[in-house]
Design a protein around this motif. Structure first.
Motif, mmCIF file in Angstrom:
data_model
loop_
_atom_site.group_PDB
_atom_site.id
_atom_site.type_symbol
_atom_site.label_atom_id
_atom_site.label_comp_id
_atom_site.label_asym_id
_atom_site.label_seq_id
_atom_site.Cartn_x
_atom_site.Cartn_y
_atom_site.Cartn_z
ATOM 1 N N UNK A 1 27.933 -18.893 -15.721
ATOM 2 C CA UNK A 1 29.295 -18.665 -15.232
ATOM 3 C C UNK A 1 29.313 -18.037 -13.828
ATOM 4 N N UNK A 2 28.130 -17.844 -13.240
ATOM 5 C CA UNK A 2 27.968 -17.333 -11.876
ATOM 6 C C UNK A 2 28.531 -15.926 -11.680
ATOM 7 N N UNK A 3 28.528 -15.127 -12.734
ATOM 8 C CA UNK A 3 29.009 -13.750 -12.625
ATOM 9 C C UNK A 3 27.874 -12.733 -12.563
ATOM 10 N N UNK A 4 26.670 -13.154 -12.949
ATOM 11 C CA UNK A 4 25.518 -12.253 -12.975
ATOM 12 C C UNK A 4 24.414 -12.824 -12.099
ATOM 13 N N UNK A 5 23.848 -11.975 -11.263
ATOM 14 C CA UNK A 5 22.695 -12.348 -10.456
ATOM 15 C C UNK A 5 21.482 -11.608 -11.019
ATOM 16 N N UNK A 6 20.449 -12.365 -11.347
ATOM 17 C CA UNK A 6 19.188 -11.797 -11.800
ATOM 18 C C UNK A 6 18.221 -11.901 -10.631
ATOM 19 N N UNK A 7 17.465 -10.857 -10.379
ATOM 20 C CA UNK A 7 16.602 -10.875 -9.200
ATOM 21 C C UNK A 7 15.312 -10.122 -9.467
ATOM 22 N N UNK A 8 14.259 -10.524 -8.738
ATOM 23 C CA UNK A 8 12.973 -9.851 -8.829
ATOM 24 C C UNK A 8 13.112 -8.445 -8.265
ATOM 25 N N UNK A 9 12.466 -7.507 -8.945
ATOM 26 C CA UNK A 9 12.521 -6.109 -8.542
ATOM 27 C C UNK A 9 11.280 -5.428 -9.102
ATOM 28 N N UNK A 10 10.671 -4.504 -8.370
ATOM 29 C CA UNK A 10 9.452 -3.853 -8.866
ATOM 30 C C UNK A 10 9.670 -3.161 -10.218
ATOM 31 N N UNK A 11 8.814 -3.468 -11.181
ATOM 32 C CA UNK A 11 8.940 -2.893 -12.525
ATOM 33 C C UNK A 11 8.992 -1.370 -12.509
ATOM 34 N N UNK A 12 8.147 -0.764 -11.672
ATOM 35 C CA UNK A 12 8.049 0.695 -11.666
ATOM 36 C C UNK A 12 9.287 1.361 -11.077
ATOM 37 N N UNK A 13 10.166 0.616 -10.431
ATOM 38 C CA UNK A 13 11.359 1.193 -9.811
ATOM 39 C C UNK A 13 12.657 0.809 -10.519
ATOM 40 N N UNK A 14 12.600 -0.148 -11.420
ATOM 41 C CA UNK A 14 13.861 -0.662 -11.971
ATOM 42 C C UNK A 14 14.578 0.310 -12.894
ATOM 43 N N UNK A 15 13.856 1.130 -13.654
ATOM 44 C CA UNK A 15 14.531 2.100 -14.533
ATOM 45 C C UNK A 15 15.372 3.066 -13.699
ATOM 46 N N UNK A 16 14.835 3.501 -12.562
ATOM 47 C CA UNK A 16 15.584 4.412 -11.691
ATOM 48 C C UNK A 16 16.799 3.709 -11.098
ATOM 49 N N UNK A 17 16.649 2.442 -10.718
ATOM 50 C CA UNK A 17 17.780 1.691 -10.163
ATOM 51 C C UNK A 17 18.899 1.584 -11.190
ATOM 52 N N UNK A 18 18.553 1.212 -12.405
ATOM 53 C CA UNK A 18 19.553 1.048 -13.466
ATOM 54 C C UNK A 18 20.172 2.394 -13.837
ATOM 55 N N UNK A 19 19.347 3.424 -13.951
ATOM 56 C CA UNK A 19 19.872 4.754 -14.303
ATOM 57 C C UNK A 19 20.796 5.292 -13.217
ATOM 58 N N UNK A 20 20.501 4.971 -11.965
ATOM 59 C CA UNK A 20 21.312 5.455 -10.850
ATOM 60 C C UNK A 20 22.680 4.808 -10.755
ATOM 61 N N UNK A 21 22.773 3.548 -11.168
ATOM 62 C CA UNK A 21 24.054 2.829 -11.104
ATOM 63 C C UNK A 21 24.184 1.898 -12.314
ATOM 64 N N UNK A 22 24.360 2.473 -13.502
ATOM 65 C CA UNK A 22 24.402 1.653 -14.718
ATOM 66 C C UNK A 22 25.604 0.711 -14.809
ATOM 67 N N UNK A 23 26.662 0.978 -14.071
ATOM 68 C CA UNK A 23 27.808 0.074 -14.069
ATOM 69 C C UNK A 23 27.527 -1.175 -13.236
ATOM 70 N N UNK A 24 26.524 -1.096 -12.383
ATOM 71 C CA UNK A 24 26.204 -2.186 -11.478
ATOM 72 C C UNK A 24 24.971 -2.967 -11.927
#
Length: 119
Positions: free
Chosen positions: A41-64
Motif C-alpha cells: 500500500x506504499x505506506x511503509x518503507x523498509x530499509x537497511x540499517x546497522x543491526x547494532x544501532x536499530x534498537x536505539x533508533x526504534x527506542x528513540x522514535x517509536x512512533x516513527x
C-alpha cells in the motif's frame, strides 16, 4: 509527510541501484541485495540499517520507526511509516541504506558529487 515519489527517483539515480517489483512491491537493489522496499500500500518503507544501532533508533522514535517481524530480525532492516517522515529524512535513510550495500569507493564518489546530502 514523505511519499514513495519522494524517493523513487533517488533510488533509480544512485550508482548501481535499480528498481524491481517483487509481488507488486517496489524494491531497490544493488546487484541482488535489496536495500529499500515499500509495502504494497506504499505506506511503509523498509530499509537497511546497522543491526547494532536499530534498537536505539526504534527506542528513540517509536512512533516513527519499528523493528521487522521476529522472523526477519536476522536481517539489517528497520521499518518506517512514510507519513511520519519528512521527504528529506526519507531520502537520507535511502542513501544511508544504499551505502551499506555499495563499495566504499562508490559511496565516497557520491559524497564528492553531493556534499550537501541527497537532494
Amino acid at each position: 509527510m514523505a511519499t514513495i515519489e519522494d524517493v523513487r527517483a533517488l533510488g533509480s539515480e544512485l550508482d548501481r541501484s535499480y528498481p524491481v517489483y517483487v509481488r507488486g512491491r517496489l524494491k531497490f537493489r544493488v546487484k541482488q541485495i535489496v536495500y529499500v522496499a515499500f509495502s504494497l500500500d506504499e505506506t511503509v518503507m523498509e530499509f537497511a540499517f546497522p543491526k547494532e544501532e536499530r534498537a536505539a533508533l526504534v527506542a528513540g522514535e517509536p512512533a516513527k520507526f519499528s523493528l521487522p517481524l521476529e522472523r526477519d530480525l536476522r536481517f539489517n532492516w528497520v521499518h518506517a511509516g512514510l507519513a511520519t517522515l519528512d521527504p528529506t529524512e526519507a531520502r537520507e535513510l535511502v542513501v544511508d541504506a544504499w551505502r551499506m550495500v555499495v563499495p566504499q569507493k562508490v559511496a565516497r564518489a557520491y559524497d564528492l558529487t553531493h556534499p550537501d546530502g541527497p537532494g
